[in-house]
Design an enzyme around this catalytic site. Structure first.
Site, mmCIF file in Angstrom:
data_model
loop_
_atom_site.group_PDB
_atom_site.id
_atom_site.type_symbol
_atom_site.label_atom_id
_atom_site.label_comp_id
_atom_site.label_asym_id
_atom_site.label_seq_id
_atom_site.Cartn_x
_atom_site.Cartn_y
_atom_site.Cartn_z
ATOM 1 N N SER A 231 -46.964 23.054 37.551
ATOM 2 C CA SER A 231 -46.173 22.821 38.688
ATOM 3 C C SER A 231 -45.685 21.819 39.491
ATOM 4 O O SER A 231 -44.207 21.678 38.429
ATOM 5 C CB SER A 231 -47.531 23.460 39.916
ATOM 6 N N LYS A 235 -42.093 19.571 36.934
ATOM 7 C CA LYS A 235 -40.811 19.800 38.131
ATOM 8 C C LYS A 235 -40.797 18.029 38.250
ATOM 9 O O LYS A 235 -40.179 16.880 36.715
ATOM 10 C CB LYS A 235 -40.724 19.567 39.576
ATOM 11 N N TRP A 325 -42.440 34.307 40.146
ATOM 12 C CA TRP A 325 -41.891 32.828 40.724
ATOM 13 C C TRP A 325 -41.421 31.834 39.574
ATOM 14 O O TRP A 325 -41.073 30.404 40.088
ATOM 15 C CB TRP A 325 -43.418 32.905 41.755
ATOM 16 N N HIS A 362 -52.137 30.511 37.930
ATOM 17 C CA HIS A 362 -51.405 29.216 38.050
ATOM 18 C C HIS A 362 -52.414 27.874 37.481
ATOM 19 O O HIS A 362 -53.076 27.806 38.546
ATOM 20 C CB HIS A 362 -50.267 28.936 38.858
HETATM 21 C C1 MCU Z 1 -44.161 25.505 41.018
HETATM 22 O O1 MCU Z 1 -44.732 24.674 41.424
HETATM 23 C C2 MCU Z 1 -44.701 25.098 42.687
HETATM 24 C C3 MCU Z 1 -43.330 25.952 43.225
HETATM 25 O O2 MCU Z 1 -42.655 25.824 43.098
HETATM 26 C C4 MCU Z 1 -43.910 26.000 44.878
HETATM 27 O O3 MCU Z 1 -42.955 27.100 45.730
HETATM 28 C C5 MCU Z 1 -44.822 26.492 45.070
HETATM 29 O O4 MCU Z 1 -45.017 26.696 46.662
HETATM 30 O O5 MCU Z 1 -46.027 25.922 44.652
HETATM 31 C C6 MCU Z 1 -45.793 25.465 42.948
HETATM 32 C C7 MCU Z 1 -46.636 24.379 42.757
HETATM 33 O O6 MCU Z 1 -46.499 23.088 43.289
HETATM 34 O O7 MCU Z 1 -48.219 25.179 42.588
HETATM 35 C C8 MCU Z 1 -48.849 23.965 42.538
#
Ligand code: MCU
Length: 413
Positions: A231, A235, A325, A362
């Site tokens: 997540s 990145k 998303w 996720h």
């Molecule tokens: C996929 O990573 C992020 C995403 O960009 C965000 O919008 C969300 O709030 O959180 C994701 C994440 O890091 O989840 C643990």
């Protein structure tokens, strides 16, 4: 008899010629292929790169093989300095600058912990990371795991690599405004640095590798480091692998917008986190990205070229196609385009993209990725395996590269 003499003379001439040829060949071979130098953080520091004031708008993925001067590279050896151009463009428009190694980096490596102390221009900062060793005797390769979730640390250790548990938030905190960024990176480079958190996190991993190098490598091998995370930390893992060539294996998981997915494609992918949303949610991307959140065609680079910064090193991109998303379709677009760079460099077998997974949660623990994860560790860190890269793209989120490029992949000499 006469014949024999002639033959004999010719034979010795032939032998002499063969010896001479072998000697020349040996010398040439030695010159063409010197013993592989130890990898460095950035092997393109000597490349002359002058960035233009502006670059042409392009709705498609920019041609990764076209240099800033307009010509295309023709040799694999040209990639080194083309990569330096991409790196500078990516810093200027997307991530902010990654400063070179600070004037002082010290620290320790033990069987349970790594400490890092940095100072530069009279400012200093420290952070540490917890180490978990696999069974057996070292020195071990290691995988730096950003954040505490989503990576299969048991599988990493079972494959024979150590896990370095790195908390990126100690180096670049979330929840701060862009003009008051906090954490070890910003203690050294200033809270108003325009560098985003992702590259600050990457800088922290580079300093961990500095300390492993300086430790003499008795516990952890400095030449066999991988990086992963899920997540937002996917990145971070993606950017970390791109900006440090000492990292032999990069494994972003479900990284979403700001990670592996191509920005241009994200902007048109239904349900995906938008560029403005990712820019605004946290200062992950550099401040300069604000100019492009509504204008992805203006970006001088896209993430397929960031994948090219990783090439030809090991890359295993994992995506989740069940949550819109997470922009998995754009993840596959970036990986397919990035794979063209791997192919051109003769390393088509060193990139894997895998979004064909069942569990919709996720950062879930996924059985599908366990074997390829271990095979990648064996190939790129332990150097015992030879798994071939694969593309396992979910039919739910399959990108079409042809829609996104107007360039062809050159045959590089
Ligand atoms: C996929 O990573 C992020 C995403 O960009 C965000 O919008 C969300 O709030 O959180 C994701 C994440 O890091 O989840 C643990």
């Amino acid at each position: 008899r006469e014949m024999y003499v002639i033959r004999s003379k010719n034979r010795s001439k032939t032998v002499a010629l063969v010896i001479a040829a072998l000697t020349i060949a040996g010398t040439l071979t030695a010159q063409a292929a010197p013993a592989a130098a130890a990898p460095v953080e950035d092997d393109g520091v000597d490349c002359p790169v002058t960035l233009p004031g502006s670059t042409p708008a392009n709705a498609k993925l920019p041609d990764p093989f076209q240099k800033l001067n307009g010509s295309r590279i023709t040799a694999k050896a040209d990639w080194r300095c083309r990569r330096a151009e991409i790196k500078k463009l990516a810093e200027r428009s997307v991530y902010g600058e990654k400063p070179a190694k600070p004037s002082s980096v010290t620290g320790t490596v033990s069987t349970s912990n790594i400490t890092v102390n940095v100072s530069h221009n009279g400012r200093s900062a420290s952070f540490s990371a917890r180490v978990e060793l696999p069974s057996g005797s070292g020195p071990f390769p290691a995988v730096v795991v950003l954040g505490g979730f989503g990576a299969d640390t048991a599988a990493i250790k079972a494959a024979g690599a150590a896990v370095i548990n790195y908390d990126p938030l100690a180096v670049g905190r979330e929840g701060t405004p862009r003009n008051n960024k906090q954490g070890a990176f910003y203690s050294v480079y200033g809270s108003s640095s325009s560098t985003g958190l992702l590259l600050a996190w990457a800088w922290g991993v580079s300093r961990i590798i500095d300390v492993i190098e300086q430790s003499g490598g008795g516990i952890l091998r400095p030449d066999a480091t991988g990086v992963t995370g899920c997540s937002r930390y996917g990145k971070g893992a993606f950017v970390t692998g791109a900006f440090d060539q000492r990292i032999a294996l990069t494994m972003p998981i479900e990284s979403g917008t700001g990670g592996a997915p191509a920005f241009r494609s994200v902007a048109r992918e239904s349900g995906a986190q938008g560029l403005g949303s990712a820019y605004g949610e946290q200062p992950w991307l550099g401040d300069a990205f604000t100019s492009f959140t509504g204008n992805p065609a203006g970006l001088p680079v896209d993430t397929h070229q960031v994948i090219g910064m990783i090439a030809p090193r090991g890359l295993f991109v994992m995506d989740n196609p069940h949550i819109d998303w997470l922009a998995a379709r754009s993840g596959s677009v970036a990986a397919l385009a990035g794979a063209e760079i791997y192919k051109a460099l003769g390393a088509g077998a060193d990139i894997t993209y895998w979004s064909d997974v069942q569990d919709g949660n996720h950062c879930a623990s996924r059985s599908e990725w366990r074997t390829p994860l271990q095979q990648h560790i064996q190939k790129f860190l332990l150097k015992t395996g030879n798994t071939a890269g694969t593309f396992r793209i979910s039919g739910k989120k399959a990108g079409n590269l042809a829609e996104w490029r107007d360039w062809q992949t050159p045959a590089l000499s």
